[in-house]
Scaffold this motif. Structure first.
Motif, PDB file in Angstrom:
ATOM      1  N   ASN A 106      56.753  21.186 -13.674  1.00  0.00           N
ATOM      2  CA  ASN A 106      56.073  22.179 -14.520  1.00  0.00           C
ATOM      3  C   ASN A 106      54.711  22.552 -13.943  1.00  0.00           C
ATOM      4  OD1 ASN A 106      57.149  20.534 -17.584  1.00  0.00           O
ATOM      5  ND2 ASN A 106      58.140  22.200 -16.476  1.00  0.00           N
ATOM      6  N   ILE A 107      53.942  21.544 -13.548  1.00  0.00           N
ATOM      7  CA  ILE A 107      52.579  21.771 -13.067  1.00  0.00           C
ATOM      8  C   ILE A 107      52.584  22.492 -11.728  1.00  0.00           C
ATOM      9  CG2 ILE A 107      50.417  20.666 -12.393  1.00  0.00           C
ATOM     10  CD1 ILE A 107      51.011  20.576 -15.391  1.00  0.00           C
ATOM     11  N   ILE A 108      53.483  22.098 -10.846  1.00  0.00           N
ATOM     12  CA  ILE A 108      53.584  22.780  -9.545  1.00  0.00           C
ATOM     13  C   ILE A 108      53.990  24.235  -9.740  1.00  0.00           C
ATOM     14  CG2 ILE A 108      54.834  22.842  -7.347  1.00  0.00           C
ATOM     15  CD1 ILE A 108      55.006  19.776  -7.525  1.00  0.00           C
ATOM     16  N   ASP A 109      54.909  24.480 -10.662  1.00  0.00           N
ATOM     17  CA  ASP A 109      55.350  25.858 -10.926  1.00  0.00           C
ATOM     18  C   ASP A 109      54.221  26.704 -11.506  1.00  0.00           C
ATOM     19  OD1 ASP A 109      57.854  25.253  -9.956  1.00  0.00           O
ATOM     20  OD2 ASP A 109      58.774  24.975 -11.923  1.00  0.00           O
ATOM     21  N   ILE A 110      53.408  26.118 -12.380  1.00  0.00           N
ATOM     22  CA  ILE A 110      52.249  26.834 -12.919  1.00  0.00           C
ATOM     23  C   ILE A 110      51.296  27.204 -11.791  1.00  0.00           C
ATOM     24  CG2 ILE A 110      50.143  26.549 -14.291  1.00  0.00           C
ATOM     25  CD1 ILE A 110      51.835  24.880 -16.262  1.00  0.00           C
ATOM     26  N   TYR A 111      51.041  26.262 -10.903  1.00  0.00           N
ATOM     27  CA  TYR A 111      50.134  26.522  -9.770  1.00  0.00           C
ATOM     28  C   TYR A 111      50.665  27.665  -8.897  1.00  0.00           C
ATOM     29  CZ  TYR A 111      47.365  25.713  -5.542  1.00  0.00           C
ATOM     30  OH  TYR A 111      46.532  25.872  -4.464  1.00  0.00           O
ATOM     31  N   ASN A 112      51.954  27.614  -8.580  1.00  0.00           N
ATOM     32  CA  ASN A 112      52.530  28.674  -7.744  1.00  0.00           C
ATOM     33  C   ASN A 112      52.431  30.040  -8.415  1.00  0.00           C
ATOM     34  OD1 ASN A 112      53.192  26.963  -5.661  1.00  0.00           O
ATOM     35  ND2 ASN A 112      55.307  26.657  -6.319  1.00  0.00           N
ATOM     36  N   THR A 113      52.616  30.083  -9.738  1.00  0.00           N
ATOM     37  CA  THR A 113      52.491  31.341 -10.471  1.00  0.00           C
ATOM     38  C   THR A 113      51.063  31.863 -10.407  1.00  0.00           C
ATOM     39  OG1 THR A 113      54.275  30.713 -11.989  1.00  0.00           O
ATOM     40  CG2 THR A 113      52.795  32.464 -12.704  1.00  0.00           C
ATOM     41  N   LEU A 114      50.107  30.974 -10.620  1.00  0.00           N
ATOM     42  CA  LEU A 114      48.706  31.381 -10.567  1.00  0.00           C
ATOM     43  C   LEU A 114      48.296  31.837  -9.170  1.00  0.00           C
ATOM     44  CD1 LEU A 114      47.094  28.561 -12.765  1.00  0.00           C
ATOM     45  CD2 LEU A 114      47.477  30.950 -13.416  1.00  0.00           C
ATOM     46  N   LYS A 115      48.852  31.211  -8.164  1.00  0.00           N
ATOM     47  CA  LYS A 115      48.530  31.575  -6.780  1.00  0.00           C
ATOM     48  C   LYS A 115      49.298  32.806  -6.310  1.00  0.00           C
ATOM     49  CE  LYS A 115      46.561  29.417  -3.896  1.00  0.00           C
ATOM     50  NZ  LYS A 115      45.208  29.536  -3.335  1.00  0.00           N
ATOM     51  N   ASN A 116      50.262  33.266  -7.132  1.00  0.00           N
ATOM     52  CA  ASN A 116      51.143  34.379  -6.758  1.00  0.00           C
ATOM     53  C   ASN A 116      51.986  34.015  -5.543  1.00  0.00           C
ATOM     54  OD1 ASN A 116      52.266  36.954  -7.159  1.00  0.00           O
ATOM     55  ND2 ASN A 116      50.903  37.872  -5.650  1.00  0.00           N
ATOM     56  N   ARG A 117      52.465  32.798  -5.539  1.00  0.00           N
ATOM     57  CA  ARG A 117      53.334  32.326  -4.473  1.00  0.00           C
ATOM     58  C   ARG A 117      54.797  32.534  -4.857  1.00  0.00           C
ATOM     59  NH1 ARG A 117      51.150  26.333  -2.624  1.00  0.00           N
ATOM     60  NH2 ARG A 117      49.325  27.010  -1.448  1.00  0.00           N
ATOM     61  N   VAL A 118      55.671  32.460  -3.850  1.00  0.00           N
ATOM     62  CA  VAL A 118      57.092  32.478  -4.126  1.00  0.00           C
ATOM     63  C   VAL A 118      57.444  31.220  -4.929  1.00  0.00           C
ATOM     64  CG1 VAL A 118      57.796  31.230  -2.034  1.00  0.00           C
ATOM     65  CG2 VAL A 118      59.361  32.879  -3.053  1.00  0.00           C
ATOM     66  N   SER A 119      58.480  31.302  -5.745  1.00  0.00           N
ATOM     67  CA  SER A 119      58.844  30.181  -6.617  1.00  0.00           C
ATOM     68  C   SER A 119      59.169  28.924  -5.806  1.00  0.00           C
ATOM     69  CB  SER A 119      60.060  30.556  -7.474  1.00  0.00           C
ATOM     70  OG  SER A 119      59.764  31.638  -8.315  1.00  0.00           O
ATOM     71  N   ARG A 120      58.920  27.784  -6.437  1.00  0.00           N
ATOM     72  CA  ARG A 120      59.192  26.496  -5.790  1.00  0.00           C
ATOM     73  C   ARG A 120      60.629  26.444  -5.277  1.00  0.00           C
ATOM     74  NH1 ARG A 120      61.565  22.509  -8.328  1.00  0.00           N
ATOM     75  NH2 ARG A 120      61.022  23.463 -10.330  1.00  0.00           N
ATOM     76  N   ASP A 121      60.796  26.015  -4.035  1.00  0.00           N
ATOM     77  CA  ASP A 121      62.120  26.038  -3.424  1.00  0.00           C
ATOM     78  C   ASP A 121      62.704  24.646  -3.201  1.00  0.00           C
ATOM     79  OD1 ASP A 121      60.500  25.120  -1.393  1.00  0.00           O
ATOM     80  OD2 ASP A 121      61.193  26.556   0.115  1.00  0.00           O
ATOM     81  N   PHE A 122      62.090  23.613  -3.736  1.00  0.00           N
ATOM     82  CA  PHE A 122      62.508  22.247  -3.423  1.00  0.00           C
ATOM     83  C   PHE A 122      62.698  21.408  -4.677  1.00  0.00           C
ATOM     84  CE2 PHE A 122      57.866  22.339  -3.472  1.00  0.00           C
ATOM     85  CZ  PHE A 122      57.585  21.312  -4.359  1.00  0.00           C
ATOM     86  N   ILE A 123      63.432  20.307  -4.507  1.00  0.00           N
ATOM     87  CA  ILE A 123      63.472  19.216  -5.480  1.00  0.00           C
ATOM     88  C   ILE A 123      63.418  17.903  -4.697  1.00  0.00           C
ATOM     89  CG2 ILE A 123      64.858  20.511  -7.154  1.00  0.00           C
ATOM     90  CD1 ILE A 123      67.185  18.491  -6.264  1.00  0.00           C
ATOM     91  N   TYR A 124      63.120  16.830  -5.389  1.00  0.00           N
ATOM     92  CA  TYR A 124      63.160  15.483  -4.807  1.00  0.00           C
ATOM     93  C   TYR A 124      64.124  14.657  -5.656  1.00  0.00           C
ATOM     94  CZ  TYR A 124      58.594  16.305  -2.405  1.00  0.00           C
ATOM     95  OH  TYR A 124      57.560  16.782  -1.636  1.00  0.00           O
ATOM     96  N   PHE A 125      64.791  13.705  -5.028  1.00  0.00           N
ATOM     97  CA  PHE A 125      65.559  12.729  -5.806  1.00  0.00           C
ATOM     98  C   PHE A 125      65.645  11.423  -5.030  1.00  0.00           C
ATOM     99  CE2 PHE A 125      68.761  14.664  -3.129  1.00  0.00           C
ATOM    100  CZ  PHE A 125      69.684  13.653  -2.845  1.00  0.00           C
ATOM    101  N   THR A 126      65.895  10.340  -5.765  1.00  0.00           N
ATOM    102  CA  THR A 126      66.039   9.023  -5.154  1.00  0.00           C
ATOM    103  C   THR A 126      67.515   8.750  -4.902  1.00  0.00           C
ATOM    104  OG1 THR A 126      64.085   8.224  -6.341  1.00  0.00           O
ATOM    105  CG2 THR A 126      65.556   6.563  -5.421  1.00  0.00           C
ATOM    106  N   LEU A 127      67.816   8.256  -3.714  1.00  0.00           N
ATOM    107  CA  LEU A 127      69.200   7.920  -3.343  1.00  0.00           C
ATOM    108  C   LEU A 127      69.288   6.423  -3.073  1.00  0.00           C
ATOM    109  CD1 LEU A 127      72.074   8.976  -2.623  1.00  0.00           C
ATOM    110  CD2 LEU A 127      71.269   9.223  -0.275  1.00  0.00           C
ATOM    111  N   ILE A 128      70.264   5.788  -3.690  1.00  0.00           N
ATOM    112  CA  ILE A 128      70.514   4.359  -3.467  1.00  0.00           C
ATOM    113  C   ILE A 128      71.850   4.207  -2.748  1.00  0.00           C
ATOM    114  CG2 ILE A 128      70.869   2.110  -4.544  1.00  0.00           C
ATOM    115  CD1 ILE A 128      69.214   3.053  -6.894  1.00  0.00           C
ATOM    116  N   TYR A 129      71.817   3.490  -1.622  1.00  0.00           N
ATOM    117  CA  TYR A 129      73.041   3.294  -0.839  1.00  0.00           C
ATOM    118  C   TYR A 129      72.924   1.999  -0.046  1.00  0.00           C
ATOM    119  CZ  TYR A 129      76.686   4.143   2.685  1.00  0.00           C
ATOM    120  OH  TYR A 129      77.792   4.027   3.498  1.00  0.00           O
ATOM    121  N   LYS A 130      73.912   1.139  -0.187  1.00  0.00           N
ATOM    122  CA  LYS A 130      73.943  -0.142   0.537  1.00  0.00           C
ATOM    123  C   LYS A 130      72.635  -0.912   0.379  1.00  0.00           C
ATOM    124  CE  LYS A 130      77.440   0.881   4.037  1.00  0.00           C
ATOM    125  NZ  LYS A 130      77.758   0.948   5.492  1.00  0.00           N
ATOM    126  N   LYS A 131      72.199  -1.035  -0.861  1.00  0.00           N
ATOM    127  CA  LYS A 131      70.996  -1.777  -1.232  1.00  0.00           C
ATOM    128  C   LYS A 131      69.716  -1.164  -0.672  1.00  0.00           C
ATOM    129  CE  LYS A 131      73.440  -6.170  -1.760  1.00  0.00           C
ATOM    130  NZ  LYS A 131      73.502  -7.623  -1.383  1.00  0.00           N
TER     131      LYS A 131
END
Length: 268
Positions: A191-216
């Motif tokens: 939410n906060i990053i999107d607000i910043y991009n709107t205020l800066k007149n930047r293109v919309s956020r193009d990324f996400i992050y997630f945690t991946l668990i594999y083989k411990k």
């Protein structure tokens, strides 16, 4: 399996295809099927890449089966027109800021989520974006002087606290607390990053992050928004027997939409 970095961010930003959810009554695609980065293709869904429409399909997601426009990525990130960025958000007219924020609450909380001991994504997003997040919260504090601005973190989240502690002295009106209160309106990190991009007149956020668990192993991945999970697993040469999303949703196929609702993917 390709090498992954356990304590640093892993990036997969080269998806061949992007899967944009759409409302069948609201599709904004050009006749030549060209899509630019930042195009609003349907109901506030913005393309994180440029490319060409490959076709229409369906894909599983946290919210069930989604109709999607499949975009073939051209890896050029072309925009339709050059945006004029606002260099200093503090110099924006307060009415413009208020029209963007539309805050009516007496207290807001920027909440750094840690839904389980394995969920590390918010700490990594914070590390990459800490200055713009604090600048945005500070602007909210200035524009809405009667609104309390808090940062809420889990008391066990030492990493996030250390990141914030290095900067928070510059923003004395923003407090860090370890327990959320019912009278706060929560804003998450996107939410906060999107607000910043709107205020800066930047293109919309193009990324996400997630945690991946594999083989411990537990590591955080940054990828393009609306990537297909199967492409990420193929890139890291992971062949799943069972996939569990957000600790409780077992999925039958790796063809799964990655969006803001995803925070943890466990491979068995």
């Amino acid at each position: 399996m390709k090498n992954v970095i356990i304590d640093e961010l892993n990036e997969f930003l080269t998806s061949d295809y992007i899967y944009l959810p759409y409302n069948k009554d609201d599709i904004n695609i050009r006749n030549d099927k060209v899509v630019y980065k930042g195009d609003n293709v349907s109901s506030n869904v913005y393309s994180p890449v440029s490319g060409r429409v490959y076709g229409l399909s369906e894909i599983s997601s946290i919210d069930g089966i989604k109709r999607v426009i499949v975009i073939e990525n051209d890896f050029k990130d072309k925009e339709e027109y050059k945006r004029i960025s606002n260099k200093d958000i503090y110099k924006l007219n307060k009415d413009i800021v208020k029209n963007t924020l539309k805050i009516n609450e007496t207290a807001i909380a920027f909440k750094i989520n840690r839904r389980s001991s394995y969920d590390k994504k918010d700490s990594f997003i914070l590390k990459d974006n800490v200055k713009i997040i604090l600048e945005t919260l500070n602007l909210i504090d200035i524009v809405y002087p009667s609104t309390k601005v808090k940062i809420i973190i889990d008391k066990k989240d030492v990493t996030s606290y250390q990141i914030l502690f290095s900067y928070i002295g510059t923003y004395p009106n923003i407090d860090i607390e370890f327990k959320n209160k019912k009278n706060y309106k929560d804003y998450d990190i996107y939410n906060i990053i999107d607000i910043y991009n709107t205020l800066k007149n930047r293109v919309s956020r193009d990324f996400i992050y997630f945690t991946l668990i594999y083989k411990k192993m537990c590591f955080v991945i940054k990828c393009k928004k609306y990537t297909n999970l199967s492409e990420v697993l193929n890139y890291y040469e992971i062949c799943p027997n069972k996939i569990v999303v957000n600790e409780k949703i077992q999925i039958a196929s790796p063809h799964y939409l990655l969006d803001e609702n995803i925070y943890l993917v466990s491979i068995v």
